[in-house]
Write a protein that holds these residues in place. Sequence first.
Motif, PDB file in Angstrom:
ATOM      1  N   ALA A 300      49.619  38.077  43.908  1.00 42.98           N
ATOM      2  CA  ALA A 300      48.755  38.467  44.863  1.00 42.98           C
ATOM      3  C   ALA A 300      49.221  38.121  46.416  1.00 42.98           C
ATOM      4  CB  ALA A 300      47.612  37.490  44.759  1.00 42.98           C
ATOM      5  N   TRP A 301      50.359  37.607  46.676  1.00 41.31           N
ATOM      6  CA  TRP A 301      50.640  37.283  47.979  1.00 41.31           C
ATOM      7  C   TRP A 301      51.702  37.868  48.716  1.00 41.31           C
ATOM      8  CZ3 TRP A 301      47.721  34.840  51.297  1.00 41.31           C
ATOM      9  CH2 TRP A 301      46.473  34.031  51.093  1.00 41.31           C
ATOM     10  N   GLY A 302      52.695  38.769  47.975  1.00 42.23           N
ATOM     11  CA  GLY A 302      53.543  39.496  48.438  1.00 42.23           C
ATOM     12  C   GLY A 302      54.939  38.844  48.484  1.00 42.23           C
ATOM     13  N   SER A 303      55.618  38.906  49.624  1.00 40.39           N
ATOM     14  CA  SER A 303      56.919  38.625  49.740  1.00 40.39           C
ATOM     15  C   SER A 303      57.049  37.117  49.728  1.00 40.39           C
ATOM     16  CB  SER A 303      57.292  39.166  51.142  1.00 40.39           C
ATOM     17  OG  SER A 303      56.781  38.205  52.222  1.00 40.39           O
ATOM     18  N   ASP A 304      58.398  36.752  49.478  1.00 42.64           N
ATOM     19  CA  ASP A 304      58.734  35.314  49.322  1.00 42.64           C
ATOM     20  C   ASP A 304      58.300  34.441  50.487  1.00 42.64           C
ATOM     21  OD1 ASP A 304      60.182  36.428  47.347  1.00 42.64           O
ATOM     22  OD2 ASP A 304      62.180  36.044  47.839  1.00 42.64           O
ATOM     23  N   ALA A 305      58.428  35.036  51.550  1.00 40.10           N
ATOM     24  CA  ALA A 305      58.011  34.152  52.496  1.00 40.10           C
ATOM     25  C   ALA A 305      56.333  34.058  52.742  1.00 40.10           C
ATOM     26  CB  ALA A 305      58.323  34.808  54.061  1.00 40.10           C
ATOM     27  N   GLU A 306      55.766  35.100  52.555  1.00 38.79           N
ATOM     28  CA  GLU A 306      54.405  35.009  52.472  1.00 38.79           C
ATOM     29  C   GLU A 306      53.747  34.061  51.260  1.00 38.79           C
ATOM     30  OE1 GLU A 306      52.878  39.315  53.660  1.00 38.79           O
ATOM     31  OE2 GLU A 306      53.835  39.197  52.077  1.00 38.79           O
ATOM     32  N   VAL A 307      54.448  34.000  50.017  1.00 37.59           N
ATOM     33  CA  VAL A 307      54.225  33.108  48.838  1.00 37.59           C
ATOM     34  C   VAL A 307      54.326  31.715  49.259  1.00 37.59           C
ATOM     35  CG1 VAL A 307      54.921  32.454  46.724  1.00 37.59           C
ATOM     36  CG2 VAL A 307      54.546  35.063  47.082  1.00 37.59           C
ATOM     37  N   VAL A 308      55.493  31.531  49.948  1.00 41.23           N
ATOM     38  CA  VAL A 308      55.814  29.980  50.335  1.00 41.23           C
ATOM     39  C   VAL A 308      54.652  29.613  51.411  1.00 41.23           C
ATOM     40  CG1 VAL A 308      57.278  28.352  51.504  1.00 41.23           C
ATOM     41  CG2 VAL A 308      57.857  30.246  49.591  1.00 41.23           C
ATOM     42  N   ALA A 309      54.377  30.365  52.242  1.00 38.35           N
ATOM     43  CA  ALA A 309      53.366  30.278  53.414  1.00 38.35           C
ATOM     44  C   ALA A 309      52.231  29.940  52.643  1.00 38.35           C
ATOM     45  CB  ALA A 309      53.249  31.188  54.402  1.00 38.35           C
ATOM     46  N   ALA A 310      51.709  30.753  51.973  1.00 39.36           N
ATOM     47  CA  ALA A 310      50.592  30.522  50.929  1.00 39.36           C
ATOM     48  C   ALA A 310      50.398  29.284  50.308  1.00 39.36           C
ATOM     49  CB  ALA A 310      50.098  31.869  49.937  1.00 39.36           C
ATOM     50  N   GLY A 311      51.590  28.789  49.751  1.00 39.25           N
ATOM     51  CA  GLY A 311      51.573  27.640  48.887  1.00 39.25           C
ATOM     52  C   GLY A 311      51.391  26.463  49.704  1.00 39.25           C
ATOM     53  N   PHE A 318      44.557  29.827  46.198  1.00 44.22           N
ATOM     54  CA  PHE A 318      43.721  30.305  45.157  1.00 44.22           C
ATOM     55  C   PHE A 318      42.464  31.204  45.694  1.00 44.22           C
ATOM     56  CE2 PHE A 318      46.816  28.312  42.460  1.00 44.22           C
ATOM     57  CZ  PHE A 318      46.751  29.017  41.177  1.00 44.22           C
ATOM     58  N   TYR A 319      41.956  30.460  46.484  1.00 42.80           N
ATOM     59  CA  TYR A 319      40.724  30.975  47.076  1.00 42.80           C
ATOM     60  C   TYR A 319      40.965  32.361  47.894  1.00 42.80           C
ATOM     61  CZ  TYR A 319      38.629  26.468  46.484  1.00 42.80           C
ATOM     62  OH  TYR A 319      38.602  25.110  45.818  1.00 42.80           O
ATOM     63  N   GLY A 320      42.020  32.428  48.526  1.00 45.72           N
ATOM     64  CA  GLY A 320      42.514  33.619  49.198  1.00 45.72           C
ATOM     65  C   GLY A 320      42.685  34.889  48.188  1.00 45.72           C
ATOM     66  N   ALA A 321      43.408  34.630  47.125  1.00 43.11           N
ATOM     67  CA  ALA A 321      43.655  35.543  46.150  1.00 43.11           C
ATOM     68  C   ALA A 321      42.414  36.061  45.454  1.00 43.11           C
ATOM     69  CB  ALA A 321      44.612  35.016  45.237  1.00 43.11           C
ATOM     70  N   ALA A 322      41.610  35.144  45.060  1.00 45.28           N
ATOM     71  CA  ALA A 322      40.252  35.386  44.462  1.00 45.28           C
ATOM     72  C   ALA A 322      39.427  36.113  45.362  1.00 45.28           C
ATOM     73  CB  ALA A 322      39.716  34.075  44.116  1.00 45.28           C
ATOM     74  N   PHE A 329      32.327  36.034  45.575  1.00 44.49           N
ATOM     75  CA  PHE A 329      31.491  35.128  44.708  1.00 44.49           C
ATOM     76  C   PHE A 329      32.371  34.229  43.595  1.00 44.49           C
ATOM     77  CE2 PHE A 329      29.633  34.800  40.486  1.00 44.49           C
ATOM     78  CZ  PHE A 329      28.443  34.051  40.761  1.00 44.49           C
ATOM     79  N   VAL A 330      33.286  34.820  43.155  1.00 43.00           N
ATOM     80  CA  VAL A 330      34.424  34.478  42.521  1.00 43.00           C
ATOM     81  C   VAL A 330      35.102  33.187  43.016  1.00 43.00           C
ATOM     82  CG1 VAL A 330      36.703  34.626  41.073  1.00 43.00           C
ATOM     83  CG2 VAL A 330      34.972  36.237  40.923  1.00 43.00           C
ATOM     84  N   SER A 331      35.499  33.274  44.292  1.00 51.16           N
ATOM     85  CA  SER A 331      36.086  32.217  45.043  1.00 51.16           C
ATOM     86  C   SER A 331      35.246  31.046  45.195  1.00 51.16           C
ATOM     87  CB  SER A 331      36.471  32.781  46.523  1.00 51.16           C
ATOM     88  OG  SER A 331      37.207  31.796  47.145  1.00 51.16           O
ATOM     89  N   ASP A 332      33.977  31.220  45.435  1.00 54.81           N
ATOM     90  CA  ASP A 332      32.865  30.474  45.787  1.00 54.81           C
ATOM     91  C   ASP A 332      32.581  29.485  44.389  1.00 54.81           C
ATOM     92  OD1 ASP A 332      32.492  31.148  48.319  1.00 54.81           O
ATOM     93  OD2 ASP A 332      30.676  32.112  47.969  1.00 54.81           O
TER      94      ASP A 332
END
Length: 545
Positions: A300-311, A318-322, A329-332
């Motif tokens: 869901a988060w894209g490039s390697d750098a974006e994934v690590v930054a999201a982590g 997870f909330y952002g991906a949901a 609603f699913v995130s909430d």
Amino acid sequence: MSNPRIVDRNPQLAAEQPAVENPSVTIDLTTSHSIDISQRDDVHQLKSNAVGLGGVLFAALAGAAPITAMLGNVPFGVGSGNGKGIPGAFMFATVVLTIFSVGYVAMARKVTAVGGFYSFISHGLGRVMGLGAGLVGALAYGTIVASLLGGMAYFAQSTVNEKLGVLLPWPVFALIGLALVLVLSYLDVDLSLKVLGAAMAAEVLILLIMDLAILFKGGHPQTGLNTESINVVSAFRSNGGGAAALGIFMAFWSWVGFEACPNYAEESRDPVKNVPRATYIAVISLGIFYSFTAWMVVSAWGSDAEVVAAGKTGSAMFYGAATQFAGKFVSDVMGWLVITGSFAGAMAFHNAAQRYWYSMGREGILPKALGKTHHERKTPYLASIFQTGVSFALIATFMFFGQTAADSNADKAQNGLDYGNHAAYLGLYTQLALLATFLILILQTLVSIAIPIYFSKHHPAEFRSKILQVLVCPIIAAIAQAGVIYLLISNLKVAGGTTGLTPFVPIVGFGILFVGFAGALIIRATRPGVYANVGRFVQSVGVTP
């Protein structure tokens, strides 16, 4: 006082009486024996036939706390460990733990006892090692209770503050959760397992909704579904600034709880069948679910750098991906279910920990009061109260000493709270999780060594006919898990190992084990009758040819 009568020449038989505290009695301790307590009226019994396959399975799955494992462990593994390789780490752990389970369930069919690791290791490696394992097991599970309550408090404070505008310090949520755990565990094992089952089903459903939304939408618009991350080799590559070992270790931590199935053997209907089935279903289903969910959130988060930054944003990964793929609603809902999921996990581990205290109490190793069950409910209520005290002490320690000045000042500046929420997540949840998982891996390594020794000595025919199950698989599991322990020790600094409890994890872990060893030697010298009982109380149904 009658002399003890111990059956140790034929491991298929069980003694009619336990050993007694009589130093003048000579007891042959050169071989293993089991003491059948199923028809004993002088040993407090748990509620028999109270739990079916579903109940044991719910206990294992809820103990693993799937939603907490995902929202709590995956971001840390991504941000500080192997980045987009985290799905591969879960796949690697699935293979290792499935191999471990082969020998583990073979042992569970022979030794039906509430003590789990404690009973298995004492039968295979002897009473000294067994008592050390019992102490490690009880404290490991007891530590996880406090850890998950810390995670629950962290998520609860954030969600309640954001959704309801109520500002409460995290210890309030942790202590409320602890009180509810005590009440439910006191009432009835079947009731507590139903609560676990409902919470587990809801948390798995909400994560699957997110997963399927990401899958059907093809992942990130630019990078799509990241197929490289589901290569097991990727698990052993760092994200550039972290250590791959941490991602692998967090994956193993996510399973802790599945191995507690044998702790419900004495309360289970047909434990020889149901405990092994529940163990296999738990480890394999969790492996598939964890690997798939980690793959989807990485995709869901894209490039390697974006994934690590999201982590590095923690549960917001997870909330952002949901929110993006499945809706706000699913995130909430996910924000609320991670609270109930953490609570369910804490309750499952409380049940496991109290059964360790109960097991050692009824054998006379710890105060016998811990081995008592409620006269009506047949729950180990005094052991439950004792475990509540252990959890309270750990929570109180982090409440008063577990936060840094920087965390405290930052939180006060943000919301005026006296207690830094970072103490709940980075302290209570993360640091205790590292310690507890370290302890569990020690036990799983020891039991993997104990299994072939036990079968070669006491079931030689099966040892020869089931060489793959009781020799090859345990050896592979022991080597792999010892390797994970080494990787953790060698990478503690990357895990924030210069502060708090983290740098002392190996010292504390091995220290607890040796305290158990020393205690066993003292008991052997001073109370040989009690020493003969170590890890030997079983239900006869599990002692099969």
